[in-house]
Design a protein around this motif. Structure first.
Motif, short mmCIF file in Angstrom:
data_model
loop_
_atom_site.label_atom_id
_atom_site.label_comp_id
_atom_site.label_asym_id
_atom_site.label_seq_id
_atom_site.Cartn_x
_atom_site.Cartn_y
_atom_site.Cartn_z
N GLU A 172 11.82 54.22 49.44
CA GLU A 172 11.48 55.52 48.85
C GLU A 172 12.64 56.13 48.06
O GLU A 172 12.45 57.09 47.33
CB GLU A 172 11.00 56.48 49.95
N LYS A 173 13.84 55.54 48.23
CA LYS A 173 15.02 56.06 47.53
C LYS A 173 15.62 55.00 46.63
O LYS A 173 16.75 55.13 46.16
CB LYS A 173 16.07 56.51 48.57
N ASN A 176 13.63 59.50 42.48
CA ASN A 176 13.57 58.41 43.46
C ASN A 176 14.91 57.76 43.77
O ASN A 176 14.99 56.62 44.15
CB ASN A 176 12.54 57.36 43.02
N ILE A 177 16.00 58.53 43.61
CA ILE A 177 17.31 58.07 44.09
C ILE A 177 17.86 59.16 45.03
O ILE A 177 17.39 60.29 44.99
CB ILE A 177 18.31 57.78 42.94
N PRO A 178 18.84 58.81 45.86
CA PRO A 178 19.34 59.78 46.85
C PRO A 178 20.11 60.93 46.22
O PRO A 178 20.74 60.75 45.18
CB PRO A 178 20.30 58.94 47.71
N LYS A 220 9.92 63.78 54.30
CA LYS A 220 9.43 64.34 53.04
C LYS A 220 9.60 63.33 51.90
O LYS A 220 8.71 63.15 51.07
CB LYS A 220 10.23 65.59 52.68
N SER A 221 10.75 62.67 51.88
CA SER A 221 11.04 61.73 50.80
C SER A 221 10.00 60.61 50.74
O SER A 221 9.62 60.16 49.68
CB SER A 221 12.41 61.09 51.00
N LEU A 250 17.33 69.42 54.57
CA LEU A 250 16.87 68.06 54.82
C LEU A 250 15.35 68.01 54.88
O LEU A 250 14.72 67.07 54.39
CB LEU A 250 17.48 67.50 56.11
N VAL A 299 15.42 58.34 60.81
CA VAL A 299 16.80 58.51 60.41
C VAL A 299 17.42 59.24 61.58
O VAL A 299 16.78 60.09 62.18
CB VAL A 299 16.93 59.37 59.13
N ASN A 343 14.14 62.31 57.55
CA ASN A 343 13.73 62.90 56.28
C ASN A 343 12.43 62.24 55.84
O ASN A 343 12.43 61.28 55.10
CB ASN A 343 14.86 62.65 55.28
N GLY A 367 14.71 53.75 43.65
CA GLY A 367 14.28 53.74 42.25
C GLY A 367 12.91 53.11 42.06
O GLY A 367 12.07 53.09 42.97
N ASN A 368 12.68 52.57 40.86
CA ASN A 368 11.37 52.03 40.52
C ASN A 368 11.06 50.74 41.28
O ASN A 368 9.90 50.47 41.59
CB ASN A 368 11.29 51.76 39.01
N GLU A 378 10.56 65.73 45.18
CA GLU A 378 9.21 65.33 44.75
C GLU A 378 9.27 64.32 43.63
O GLU A 378 8.47 63.40 43.57
CB GLU A 378 8.48 66.57 44.20
N PHE A 385 6.71 62.06 49.47
CA PHE A 385 6.77 62.27 48.02
C PHE A 385 6.69 60.95 47.27
O PHE A 385 6.10 60.87 46.20
CB PHE A 385 8.06 63.01 47.64
N ARG A 436 4.04 60.04 44.35
CA ARG A 436 4.35 59.57 43.00
C ARG A 436 3.52 58.35 42.63
O ARG A 436 3.27 58.09 41.46
CB ARG A 436 5.85 59.26 42.87
#
Lengths: 251, 193
Positions: free
Chosen positions: B177-178, A74-76, B14-15, A93, B47, B12, B180-181, A71, B18, B22
């Motif tokens: 989504e993964k 924002n990194i893996p 959900k990421s 997952l 994926v 995935n 960072g900013n 939640e 989310f 944010r």
């Protein structure tokens, strides 16, 4: 260019971070979410959460923790510890983990690697290998390094690559906890013999160790715990030093 | 704003959900064609393996629906690859939105490419406020070949398309989504297209 990755590893027990952490600006050092956010801000490239309880009761708590991390971070991130079934991985997952890491369960039932790669894709299957060099031969150990086997590290690594692992997380038990540097000779051999990314683990003590594992050890990523948790090596400083040594990192 | 993430059983998601949370947006997961058609913005995630993902799309009829969408659509990772003409993964015919093909990296590099690499030659409002050579997180074994629709490029073995655009369709090989900013900025940009 693809950069070398810096990965802090957090040990989790009952949904809380266990190994002491020493971040001055953290309200609750036991809160994995807060710690993970802090590391993301410091420039960590990924995170690994290792569930060291891994009992059935703890599993639900870990799932909940994974959800909270996903939640807010924002990194893996990768989740490992006590994972031995497709259903468990599915749940992790679905709760937002990007990858899972399997270790002893893969040795006990190698088909698990195939099953996970087929169902979820190689990209989320990390096979962690703990090995110890005994009389010049690297032998795989199980259950957190407590049970020796006759399995050769390099043969096992090749086998899991063929079975669909997307990445190898290799911990040298000879180096783990020594702060004397990574097992670069073995790491370089893994990198040469395999065609998937190799994460170095065990032995980080200073900045030079990271430089060495990315150059001599040919590692794609380096994982460490205490040197990061206790602020001995701040990640931003580490990355600046690596950059100075012409190692590609994300700054 | 109605934001729908296509939920066809892949990956995935959900990421992604989310990541929008944010930013202060609620994203709905759905495979209902009506729900998708009436969305203001659509995310097409993915994926996993291409041929099985395409099979799932066909089973729900989404393979014919997606190319007809008129609102901004963002394919991410395998989502983007499936929007191309063809992918070598499982010798799979794509949706044909982007006029390019998807190939596998050779054995000269480690496969998958996993980690942070830079995006450059940025060409779209999707990248407003993103600087050249910004780092994004990528995990993939197949890449889209450079073409006229390339809006971002990345080097790994060769120079390939790490983002594509055709009219209202956008695709990114990386995971905003993964990432960072800066990745979050790209998602925010998508919402304002």
């Amino acid at each position: 260019m693809l950069t070398k990755r810096i990965i802090p590893c957090l040990d989790i027990k009952n949904g809380r971070t266990v190994k002491g952490v020493n971040f001055v600006d953290l309200r609750d050092a036991g809160d994995p979410v807060e710690l993970a956010k802090q590391y993301a801000d410091y420039g960590a490239d990924e995170l690994v959460f290792l569930d060291i309880t891994a009992t059935l009761e703890a599993r639900a708590t870990t799932l909940e923790m994974v959800l909270h991390v996903a939640e807010q971070v924002n990194i893996p991130f990768t989740v490992g510890g006590g994972i031995s079934s497709v259903e468990h991985v599915d749940a992790l997952l679905k709760n937002g983990a990007d990858k899972v890491s399997i270790n002893s369960s893969a040795v006990k039932r190698p088909e698990l690697v195939n099953e996970l790669a087929d169902k979820f894709g190689s990209q989320c299957v990390v096979v962690a290998i703990d090995a110890k060099e005994i009389d010049g031969a690297w032998k795989v150990h199980l259950a957190g390094g407590t049970i020796p086997t006759e399995i050769d590290l390099f043969e096992w690594a090749k086998e899991v690559e063929e079975r669909g692992a997307g990445e190898i997380l290799f911990t040298s038990m000879n180096h783990d906890g020594t702060k004397g540097g990574f097992a670069n000779k073995a790491l370089a051999r893994l990198s040469e013999e395999l065609n998937i990314p190799i994460i170095a683990s065990g032995g980080a003590g200073n900045v030079q160790h990271f430089i060495d594992t990315f150059t001599i050890g040919k590692s794609d990523a380096a994982l460490a715990a205490s040197v990061f948790h206790f602020g001995e090596i701040p990640i931003p400083d580490l990355k600046k030093e690596l950059k100075k040594h012409n190692i590609e990192v994300r700054l | 704003m109605k934001l729908v993430i296509i939920d066809y059983g892949a990956g995935n998601i959900k990421s992604i959900q989310f990541a929008f949370n944010r930013l202060g947006y609620e994203a709905i997961l759905s495979k209902n064609p009506e729900e998708i058609k009436t969305a203001d913005k659509v995310i097409f995630p993915g994926v996993g393996e291409a041929s099985s993902a395409m099979k799932m799309l066909k089973e729900s009829g989404l393979d014919t629906l997606i190319p007809t969408l008129k609102q901004p659509v963002l394919g991410i990772c395998l989502g983007m690859q499936l929007m191309c003409l063809h992918t070598e993964e499982g010798d799979t015919k794509g949706l044909g939105i982007f006029q390019t093909k998807v190939k596998r990296f050779s054995q000269n590099v480690k496969v998958p490419q996993m980690g942070w690499n830079v995006i450059k030659e940025l060409k779209s409002d999707l990248f407003k406020g993103i600087k050249e050579n910004e780092y994004m997180y990528l995990v993939h074994s197949y890449y889209a070949e450079h073409c006229d629709e390339t809006i971002a490029a990345t080097d790994y073995e060769i120079n390939y398309a790490s983002a594509l655009q055709h009219e209202n369709f956008y695709g990114t090989q990386f995971h905003p989504e993964k990432s960072g900013n800066e990745g979050a900025k790209i998602l925010q940009n998508f919402l304002t297209l």
